[in-house]
Design an enzyme around this catalytic site. Structure first.
Site, PDB file in Angstrom:
ATOM      1  N   LYS B 100      26.460  31.252  11.981  1.00 20.53           N
ATOM      2  CA  LYS B 100      25.157  31.044  12.593  1.00 20.53           C
ATOM      3  C   LYS B 100      24.894  29.547  12.514  1.00 20.53           C
ATOM      4  O   LYS B 100      24.637  29.006  11.434  1.00 20.53           O
ATOM      5  CB  LYS B 100      24.075  31.825  11.827  1.00 20.53           C
ATOM      6  N   ALA B 187      14.190  34.216  13.451  1.00 25.76           N
ATOM      7  CA  ALA B 187      13.148  33.398  12.822  1.00 25.76           C
ATOM      8  C   ALA B 187      11.747  33.640  13.363  1.00 25.76           C
ATOM      9  O   ALA B 187      11.537  33.784  14.560  1.00 25.76           O
ATOM     10  CB  ALA B 187      13.465  31.919  12.932  1.00 25.76           C
ATOM     11  N   GLY B 188      10.808  33.669  12.430  1.00 28.57           N
ATOM     12  CA  GLY B 188       9.395  33.703  12.785  1.00 28.57           C
ATOM     13  C   GLY B 188       8.767  35.087  12.853  1.00 28.57           C
ATOM     14  O   GLY B 188       7.579  35.226  13.110  1.00 28.57           O
TER      15      GLY B 188
END
Lengths: 79, 259
Positions: B100, B187-188
């Site tokens: 990643k 993410a998030g």
């Protein structure tokens, strides 16, 4: 210790100065440090050392090594 | 959902929920949360081995690489050079060619440096790695990354660790129309409904860490995320009804008394 038989030498290991036995290979160093070979990767003076070269790659006085492994983390926020 | 496989670069992923391994209380909790989430993909960071205290336990003593796909990340890298170095070391560790790729541009937002990400991705793809890049929710950037050989794209939902959920679902949709590779929202994400929304949009998977590890009860949240992914994916496949402004009766109009 220029003409000395160099029983020990100084290297930089993961950013820290460390005294290790002279005449040592990457394989020998990992043994000396009791680090399992399987899940680590090694960089010698910024160059990756392939696993099959551990036993034939000699470490010299003043060399810089990085030994890394996998740790917990997801993204940057895991720091 | 056996007919609903996610395959990236020939690798079959059983779960559409991918989880990080950071921020947990200890390895035991990490292990339990991962088990409860039902995932088969865990992301890990690449860090210096603790030379002084070798008695320290290793994450991989808890997370069996035979059972889980290990996805090393380049978290903490602020330039292409460090990210390339980290990714190459991860590959050399010998467990996987997956990485990643994450090149951070700024400490405050932790937004990706897209330019540096593209630069690093080019090098790593040439080196034979399977590069899954963390990127902003930008369709153009996604296209560029796919053009140079990334087999999947990982656009952010919101800033890392923010828990804001998908801030721009329209961009995620445009990305999915622009590139024909799997999209993993990364993410998030804050809670199970965020994950469900990502799946309902048609994303292929979601990667999260903080939303589970930072919850009051990480184990329970891991389970909630599992169902969020399953529910969202099923809803996506089922095909939702269109949104309309006015009501449509759901009971038959025939035979109403008094008419």
């Amino acid at each position: 210790m220029n003409t000395d038989n160099c029983k020990h030498m100084n290297i930089t290991l993961n950013g820290e100065k460390k005294e290790v036995p002279g005449d040592i290979t990457v394989f020998g160093l990992l043994e000396f440090l009791k680090i399992q070979h399987q899940r680590v990767a090694v960089e010698l003076n910024m160059e990756i050392v392939k696993k099959d070269k551990y036993a034939t790659t000699a470490i010299k006085d003043g060399d810089s090594l990085e030994v890394v492994s996998f740790m917990g983390g997801g993204g940057f926020s895991s720091e | 959902m056996n007919d609903d496989k996610l395959i990236i670069a020939g690798i079959e992923f059983l779960s559409r929920l991918w989880v990080g391994t950071g921020k947990y209380k200890d390895f035991a909790e990490t292990k339990k949360a991962i088990e409860m989430s039902g995932t088969d993909v865990v992301t890990v960071s690449v860090r210096r081995v603790n030379i002084i205290d070798k008695s320290k336990e290793n994450l991989l003593d808890y997370i069996d690489p035979k059972k889980y796909k290990i996805l090393p990340n380049t978290a903490g890298c602020y330039n292409a050079k460090d990210a390339i170095r980290t990714a190459m070391l991860a590959a050399e560790a010998g467990i996987t060619k997956l990485v990643k790729l994450e090149v951070i541009g700024d400490q405050k937002t932790l937004y990706p440096d897209n330019e540096a990400t593209l630069e690093a991705a080019k090098v790593l793809v040439k080196e034979g790695l399977i590069v899954l890049p963390y990127t902003s929710d930008d369709p153009i950037m996604a296209r560029k990354l796919v053009d140079i050989g990334c087999p999947a794209i990982m656009p952010l939902a919101a800033p890392i660790g923010s828990g804001l959920g998908i801030r721009n679902p329209y961009n995620i949709r445009i990305i999915m129309e622009t590139v024909k590779v799997p999209i993993v929202v990364d993410a998030g994400v804050g809670t199970a409904s965020d994950v469900a929304l990502a799946m309902e949009l048609g994303c292929d998977a979601v990667l999260l860490n903080t939303a589970i590890a930072g919850a009051k009860d990480p184990i329970a949240m891991a389970e909630a995320m599992k169902y969020g992914v399953l529910a969202g994916r099923l809803a996506y496949k089922a095909g939702r009804i269109p949104k309309k402004l006015y009501a449509t009766a759901s009971s038959p109009l025939e035979g109403v008394i008094g008419s």
